[in-house]
Every structure is written in C-alpha cells, then in structure tokens.
Write an enzyme that holds these catalytic residues in place. Structure first.
Site, PDB file in Angstrom:
ATOM      1  N   ASP A 191      -3.813  23.456   6.169  1.00 36.82           N
ATOM      2  CA  ASP A 191      -3.967  24.479   7.201  1.00 36.82           C
ATOM      3  C   ASP A 191      -3.064  25.663   6.867  1.00 36.82           C
ATOM      4  O   ASP A 191      -2.440  25.696   5.789  1.00 36.82           O
ATOM      5  CB  ASP A 191      -3.739  23.900   8.621  1.00 36.82           C
ATOM      6  CG  ASP A 191      -2.271  23.601   8.932  1.00 36.82           C
ATOM      7  OD1 ASP A 191      -1.402  23.821   8.063  1.00 36.82           O
ATOM      8  OD2 ASP A 191      -2.001  23.134  10.057  1.00 36.82           O
TER       9      ASP A 191
ATOM     10  N   THR B 294       3.190  18.940   9.348  1.00 41.10           N
ATOM     11  CA  THR B 294       3.857  17.635   9.267  1.00 41.10           C
ATOM     12  C   THR B 294       3.132  16.629   8.371  1.00 41.10           C
ATOM     13  O   THR B 294       3.699  15.591   8.029  1.00 41.10           O
ATOM     14  CB  THR B 294       3.915  17.000  10.674  1.00 41.10           C
ATOM     15  OG1 THR B 294       2.564  16.912  11.161  1.00 41.10           O
ATOM     16  CG2 THR B 294       4.756  17.823  11.630  1.00 41.10           C
TER      17      THR B 294
ATOM     18  N   CYS C  63      -0.440  19.804   6.001  1.00 37.68           N
ATOM     19  CA  CYS C  63      -0.342  20.664   7.183  1.00 37.68           C
ATOM     20  C   CYS C  63       1.151  20.808   7.483  1.00 37.68           C
ATOM     21  O   CYS C  63       1.972  20.631   6.587  1.00 37.68           O
ATOM     22  CB  CYS C  63      -1.168  20.121   8.365  1.00 37.68           C
ATOM     23  SG  CYS C  63      -0.620  18.553   9.049  1.00 37.68           S
TER      24      CYS C  63
ATOM     25  N   HIS D 158       0.023  -0.974  -2.777  1.00 37.81           N
ATOM     26  CA  HIS D 158      -0.315  -2.009  -1.790  1.00 37.81           C
ATOM     27  C   HIS D 158      -1.463  -1.621  -0.863  1.00 37.81           C
ATOM     28  O   HIS D 158      -2.178  -2.495  -0.372  1.00 37.81           O
ATOM     29  CB  HIS D 158       0.913  -2.347  -0.936  1.00 37.81           C
ATOM     30  CG  HIS D 158       1.949  -3.137  -1.682  1.00 37.81           C
ATOM     31  ND1 HIS D 158       3.038  -3.727  -1.066  1.00 37.81           N
ATOM     32  CD2 HIS D 158       2.059  -3.439  -3.001  1.00 37.81           C
ATOM     33  CE1 HIS D 158       3.776  -4.352  -1.973  1.00 37.81           C
ATOM     34  NE2 HIS D 158       3.209  -4.189  -3.159  1.00 37.81           N
TER      35      HIS D 158
ATOM     36  N   HIS E 128      -3.211  -7.889  -2.017  1.00 38.77           N
ATOM     37  CA  HIS E 128      -3.307  -6.589  -1.346  1.00 38.77           C
ATOM     38  C   HIS E 128      -4.762  -6.177  -1.146  1.00 38.77           C
ATOM     39  O   HIS E 128      -5.097  -5.477  -0.201  1.00 38.77           O
ATOM     40  CB  HIS E 128      -2.538  -5.525  -2.136  1.00 38.77           C
ATOM     41  CG  HIS E 128      -1.102  -5.899  -2.324  1.00 38.77           C
ATOM     42  ND1 HIS E 128      -0.243  -6.035  -1.267  1.00 38.77           N
ATOM     43  CD2 HIS E 128      -0.405  -6.219  -3.443  1.00 38.77           C
ATOM     44  CE1 HIS E 128       0.939  -6.411  -1.716  1.00 38.77           C
ATOM     45  NE2 HIS E 128       0.872  -6.536  -3.037  1.00 38.77           N
TER      46      HIS E 128
HETATM   47  C1  RB5 Z   1       0.220  23.766  13.165  1.00 39.45           C
HETATM   48  O1  RB5 Z   1       1.108  24.537  13.902  1.00 39.45           O
HETATM   49  C2  RB5 Z   1       0.669  22.321  13.151  1.00 39.45           C
HETATM   50  O2  RB5 Z   1       0.466  21.745  14.375  1.00 39.45           O
HETATM   51  C3  RB5 Z   1      -0.062  21.558  12.068  1.00 39.45           C
HETATM   52  O3  RB5 Z   1       0.193  22.155  10.843  1.00 39.45           O
HETATM   53  C4  RB5 Z   1       0.320  20.112  11.889  1.00 39.45           C
HETATM   54  O4  RB5 Z   1       1.692  19.929  11.742  1.00 39.45           O
HETATM   55  C5  RB5 Z   1      -0.281  19.165  12.850  1.00 39.45           C
HETATM   56  O5  RB5 Z   1      -0.140  17.936  12.766  1.00 39.45           O
END
Ligand code: RB5
Length: 147
Positions: free
Chosen positions: A8, A67, A65, A98, A133
């Site tokens: 993203d 996180t 993204c 695994h 596994h």
């Molecule tokens: C975008 O602001 C953020 O929410 C997205 O990149 C991500 O971390 C969502 O899980």
C-alpha cells in the site's frame, strides 16, 4: 524465482528497495502495485498478489503495508494462501521450513530496509522441510475446506 510483490501507500519506498534487491539476486519480480503514494486500501493489493500465487503466475508473494498485518490478512482470505508476517529472519526461516508459507508479509513502519532484505533473503532461500510438517500444513488447509 518469479516473485509477485504488492504494497500500500505506506510501503512505496521499501517496496522499491526490495524489488531492486531481488533483481540483483537474479529473481524475476512482478509488481502488482500500488504504484503511487496516494492513500489506498491494502486489501486490494493483498488479494492481487495472493491470487497471482494461487494461479501460478508467480511462485511466491511478498506483501508490505505499514505493519504487514492488514495486507497479510487480506492474502489469507484467498484459498491456498499461507501468508505470514515476519519481522526478523528467524520467523521468516521457520515460516518456510515448518509452515510452507507462500506469501511473506512485513511492515514498512516496523522494519528498516536492511532488516527487510535479510528477512526476504532468508525466506526465499529456505525450503519447506515436509515430513511431520506436511501433515500439519494439510490439517491447516483442511480448516479452509471445512469453513
Ligand atoms: C495504513 O495507514 C495502514 O493501516 C496499513 O498500511 C497497514 O498497516 C494495515 O494493516
């Protein structure tokens, strides 16, 4: 290896670094976007890469993204996908050895470029161990069939 990548808006710069790194290592990379820094919705790109993996367009997928969480959740909604968020190389190694993970995810707001490259390198170069596994991965995929 032919690898699909998706991200993203939060991961545009890190994606570019990872694409360059993969190409330097001799991999073919298909970029499923996003291509601009305009705010966008991570499920769109998680699904695109996941579908490309399941269709065999690419062998494996990498998703980034903020996180790694949202985009991996999206990928895991596609039948046949085992997407894992890995923020360090040990988990990346075990996700292949695994769990036979076929989509790697991480967060551009969590890991820096050098750590991300170590994670990617470890993940790509680790084979699934099979054996006991395989049974567990089969059980995992049966859950998908039942639900
Ligand atoms: C975008 O602001 C953020 O929410 C997205 O990149 C991500 O971390 C969502 O899980």
């Amino acid at each position: 290896m032919k690898i699909g990548i998706g991200n993203d808006h939060s991961a545009l710069e890190l994606k570019a670094e990872i694409v360059e790194f993969l190409k330097e290592k001799g991999h073919e990379v298909v970029d499923y976007g996003t291509y601009t820094s305009e705010s966008c919705d991570y499920p769109v790109y998680g699904e695109k890469v996941a579908r490309a993996v399941v269709a065999g367009e690419v062998e494996k997928g990498i998703l980034i993204c903020g996180t790694g969480l949202g985009i991996s959740l999206a990928a895991n909604k596609v039948k046949g996908i085992r997407a894992c968020v890995c923020s360090e190389p040990f988990t990346a190694k075990m996700s292949r050895a695994h769990n036979d993970c076929n989509v790697l995810a991480f967060g551009a707001r969590v890991v820096g470029g050098e750590l991300a490259k170590m994670i990617v390198d470890t993940w790509i170069n680790t084979e699934f161990e099979g054996g006991r596994h395989q049974r567990r991965v089969d059980l995992l995929m049966e859950i998908e069939e039942r639900n």
